[in-house]
Design a protein around this motif. Sequence first.
Motif, mmCIF file in Angstrom:
data_model
loop_
_atom_site.group_PDB
_atom_site.id
_atom_site.type_symbol
_atom_site.label_atom_id
_atom_site.label_comp_id
_atom_site.label_asym_id
_atom_site.label_seq_id
_atom_site.Cartn_x
_atom_site.Cartn_y
_atom_site.Cartn_z
ATOM 1 N N ILE A 197 8.312 -63.099 30.058
ATOM 2 C CA ILE A 197 8.914 -62.972 31.137
ATOM 3 C C ILE A 197 9.366 -64.252 31.758
ATOM 4 O O ILE A 197 10.111 -64.413 33.026
ATOM 5 N N GLY A 198 9.341 -65.334 31.007
ATOM 6 C CA GLY A 198 9.940 -66.471 31.267
ATOM 7 C C GLY A 198 9.185 -67.238 32.382
ATOM 8 O O GLY A 198 9.882 -68.075 33.225
ATOM 9 N N TYR A 199 8.029 -66.939 32.635
ATOM 10 C CA TYR A 199 7.223 -67.350 33.676
ATOM 11 C C TYR A 199 7.902 -67.228 35.167
ATOM 12 O O TYR A 199 7.986 -68.219 35.922
ATOM 13 N N ASP A 200 8.543 -65.888 35.196
ATOM 14 C CA ASP A 200 9.404 -65.637 36.497
ATOM 15 C C ASP A 200 8.238 -65.419 37.716
ATOM 16 O O ASP A 200 7.439 -64.570 37.544
ATOM 17 N N PRO A 201 8.430 -66.439 38.638
ATOM 18 C CA PRO A 201 7.284 -66.521 39.735
ATOM 19 C C PRO A 201 7.412 -65.057 40.695
ATOM 20 O O PRO A 201 6.131 -64.584 40.875
ATOM 21 N N GLU A 202 8.651 -64.526 40.689
ATOM 22 C CA GLU A 202 8.349 -63.224 41.375
ATOM 23 C C GLU A 202 7.648 -62.171 40.498
ATOM 24 O O GLU A 202 6.851 -61.375 41.086
ATOM 25 N N LYS A 203 8.011 -62.164 39.329
ATOM 26 C CA LYS A 203 7.203 -61.269 38.506
ATOM 27 C C LYS A 203 5.692 -61.612 38.477
ATOM 28 O O LYS A 203 4.754 -60.190 38.446
ATOM 29 N N LEU A 204 5.170 -62.887 38.268
ATOM 30 C CA LEU A 204 4.034 -63.186 38.304
ATOM 31 C C LEU A 204 3.384 -62.712 39.699
ATOM 32 O O LEU A 204 2.004 -62.202 39.493
ATOM 33 N N PHE A 205 3.939 -62.950 40.685
ATOM 34 C CA PHE A 205 3.618 -62.804 42.015
ATOM 35 C C PHE A 205 3.352 -61.172 41.973
ATOM 36 O O PHE A 205 2.054 -60.685 42.619
ATOM 37 N N HIS A 206 4.212 -60.292 41.686
ATOM 38 C CA HIS A 206 3.979 -58.768 41.778
ATOM 39 C C HIS A 206 2.826 -58.440 40.963
ATOM 40 O O HIS A 206 2.327 -57.602 41.119
ATOM 41 N N LYS A 207 2.780 -58.982 39.791
ATOM 42 C CA LYS A 207 1.800 -58.755 38.869
ATOM 43 C C LYS A 207 0.315 -58.798 39.541
ATOM 44 O O LYS A 207 -0.738 -58.259 39.497
ATOM 45 N N MET A 208 0.072 -60.056 39.942
ATOM 46 C CA MET A 208 -1.140 -60.643 40.407
ATOM 47 C C MET A 208 -1.407 -59.789 42.063
ATOM 48 O O MET A 208 -2.617 -59.712 42.357
ATOM 49 N N PHE A 209 -0.514 -59.829 42.714
ATOM 50 C CA PHE A 209 -0.814 -59.697 44.126
ATOM 51 C C PHE A 209 -0.364 -58.351 44.787
ATOM 52 O O PHE A 209 -0.453 -58.082 45.755
ATOM 53 N N ARG A 210 0.290 -57.463 43.643
ATOM 54 C CA ARG A 210 0.771 -56.338 44.316
ATOM 55 C C ARG A 210 0.246 -55.201 43.183
ATOM 56 O O ARG A 210 -0.624 -54.458 43.685
ATOM 57 N N PRO A 266 -1.739 -54.853 49.171
ATOM 58 C CA PRO A 266 -0.905 -55.447 48.375
ATOM 59 C C PRO A 266 0.240 -56.115 48.893
ATOM 60 O O PRO A 266 0.756 -55.701 50.221
ATOM 61 N N LEU A 267 0.731 -56.968 48.491
ATOM 62 C CA LEU A 267 1.967 -57.853 49.136
ATOM 63 C C LEU A 267 3.270 -57.595 48.069
ATOM 64 O O LEU A 267 3.226 -57.384 46.911
ATOM 65 N N ASP A 268 4.652 -57.748 48.871
ATOM 66 C CA ASP A 268 5.606 -57.534 48.226
ATOM 67 C C ASP A 268 6.457 -59.038 48.340
ATOM 68 O O ASP A 268 6.539 -59.294 49.277
ATOM 69 N N TRP A 269 6.936 -59.471 47.338
ATOM 70 C CA TRP A 269 7.563 -60.919 47.273
ATOM 71 C C TRP A 269 8.772 -60.903 48.161
ATOM 72 O O TRP A 269 9.015 -61.838 48.983
ATOM 73 N N ASN A 270 9.459 -59.748 48.486
ATOM 74 C CA ASN A 270 10.480 -59.675 49.417
ATOM 75 C C ASN A 270 10.316 -59.256 50.812
ATOM 76 O O ASN A 270 11.067 -59.246 51.696
ATOM 77 N N ASN A 271 8.984 -59.026 50.977
ATOM 78 C CA ASN A 271 8.436 -58.573 52.448
ATOM 79 C C ASN A 271 7.110 -59.327 52.927
ATOM 80 O O ASN A 271 5.973 -58.789 53.017
#
Length: 632
Positions: free
Chosen positions: A250-263, A284-289
């Motif tokens: 995923i190209g170390y995409d921060p948003e996707k990593l965030f959603h995997k680990m924290f959502r 659970p957390l959402d990157w956009n909220n």
Amino acid sequence: MAASMVGVLAENVREKVASCKVLVVGAGGIGCELLKNLVLTGFVNIETIDLDTIDVSNLNRQFLFRKEHVGKSKSQVAKESALRFNPDANIVAYHDSVMTSDYGIDFFQKFDIVMNALDNRAARNHVNRMCLAADRPLIESGTAGYLGQVTVIKKGLTECYECIPKPTQKTFPGCTIRNTPSEPIHCVVWAKHLFNQLFGEEDPDQDVSPDTADPELTGEAGQTALDSDAKKDVTGGIERKSTRGWAQDIGYDPEKLFHKMFRDDIKYLLSMEALWKKRRPPLPLDWNNLSHTAEKQDDQGTISDQRHWSLQQCADIFARSIDTLKTDLAKQGDGGMLVWDKDDDAGMDFVASAANIRAHIFGIAEKTRFDIKSMAGNIIPAIATTNAIIAAVIVMESLKILSGNIDTCKAVYLNRQPNPRKKLLVPCALDKPNPKCYVCAPKHEVTVMLNTQKMTIKQLDDQVLKGGLGMVAPDVEVDDGKGTIIISSEEGETEENNDKLLSDFGIQNKSVLKCDDFLQNYNLNVIIVHKEKLEDDQMFAIVGDLDELQAKIEAENAKDQGETTTNNGHAGTSNTEVEEEDDLMIVDDEPQEVPAAKKRKLDDVSEETPSKKMKKMGDNDTATDDDVLVIG
């Protein structure tokens, strides 16, 4: 007459000081003070060895180093600086590890006295054994904050460094780290594991994904999810592969990593309803909220590392650090990896932000970067004055040895507060060798309790022999009449055995392993005692007397079978097994001071870590990893 006799004795000591050869192991906080003291006392034949290089954080207390020395060899710079105090001294510096084969018995036998200024248990164990083998006196030392210790070790006369068992470290099962964290330290360790999974050396035992083997999962939600989608990642429909492999895809995409680990992972944990019957469920957390909480008002006057981050700030720092670490990893080329370092800003930012985000999710108090850096490095602050006092005591004890009065040497403890006799330095008589010590007693024999049907040869080598018993390069033969060699110190000779179980080689209850470590000139017979489950979910236990152990095992077996009861009249129960390599060892709090009326060993007070060192904590200092209690 008395005065002239004293003069003769003093002159004799001066001559011995000038002619003797001294080895100083470690050129950090204590080592710098010690080298200065030695050359000013009249010692001129000195050799010093240290693997480390100088970091900026060393400069506030390792006074032989200056800003222009940053990045250079500690031992070499310490030598050059010490020579300014006495240009006639002959100092040899080695930028190397004392645990390599270049420094064998012949090397140690060159010296009249060996002085330790080390930072970790493994190196201390090794030097202890080398001095025993070479029959050379060793002066051991350590500091932790305001506390310090010096003791003399001499073969046959005093107890050795390993005569007294080290305190058991506080542990947390891996399922606590992955599923049910309840303390900030749990989140910090999880974040460090995540760093390794994404950028460092991947270790299956440091997997940060939810643990479906959690003994508390009485419901079937977790296992059902796995069984129904065996080829998919349960947290997002991703094909099962290493965490790093997925991150690279995923190209170390921060948003996707965030959603995997924290959502997504958190939602999966929530499906394990049994976990949350008596706990606050995670959020659970959402990157956009994310919450845009401002920094606390009382943070504004503090240095940046001591300010509390809002959740949005944590997410922003998480993203920036990933971008930097991704670039750093790419520079390593194919198969490269990063090593987490508290003094690397990107690595430290990653751990601090990830730990705080996870803490927020589980309702755990969030910490400042300063606090997390301390926890991540298991820190007890280094204090220059403590190092100076301990270095001075080392030299005083060395003069007793050279004068032929080693029997007058003491174990000296530095307290934080004066004792009832108004003394900060408390001398204690040296103890005699422990007759059951498996290192210095004539009978080199030790009993190890483990499960032979679950432990692999590699685990035996890495965790029991090297980790638990302090060997460096053991050769292991099964005493079965055939001379079966299961571990060889020669690279490649027995690698095919790594994943095999001990039981595959006929190793069972009462089997004996003959272990030789040629580097340490040390041999040891290891008696294996098979046990299905150990206390406190340990993977193995090193014990002393076999007869006493057998009696204890029989009592425990009776307890497990319900034939005995506990003190409160209820049937004894056993814990669900969690292998030790899946557990986390956490450094305990700062050790207590030595009481006046009772001697207390401070064997696990360490001077400084082998990588980059920590500052004394002051108003403008950053907590870094310098002085720690050593993890055994």
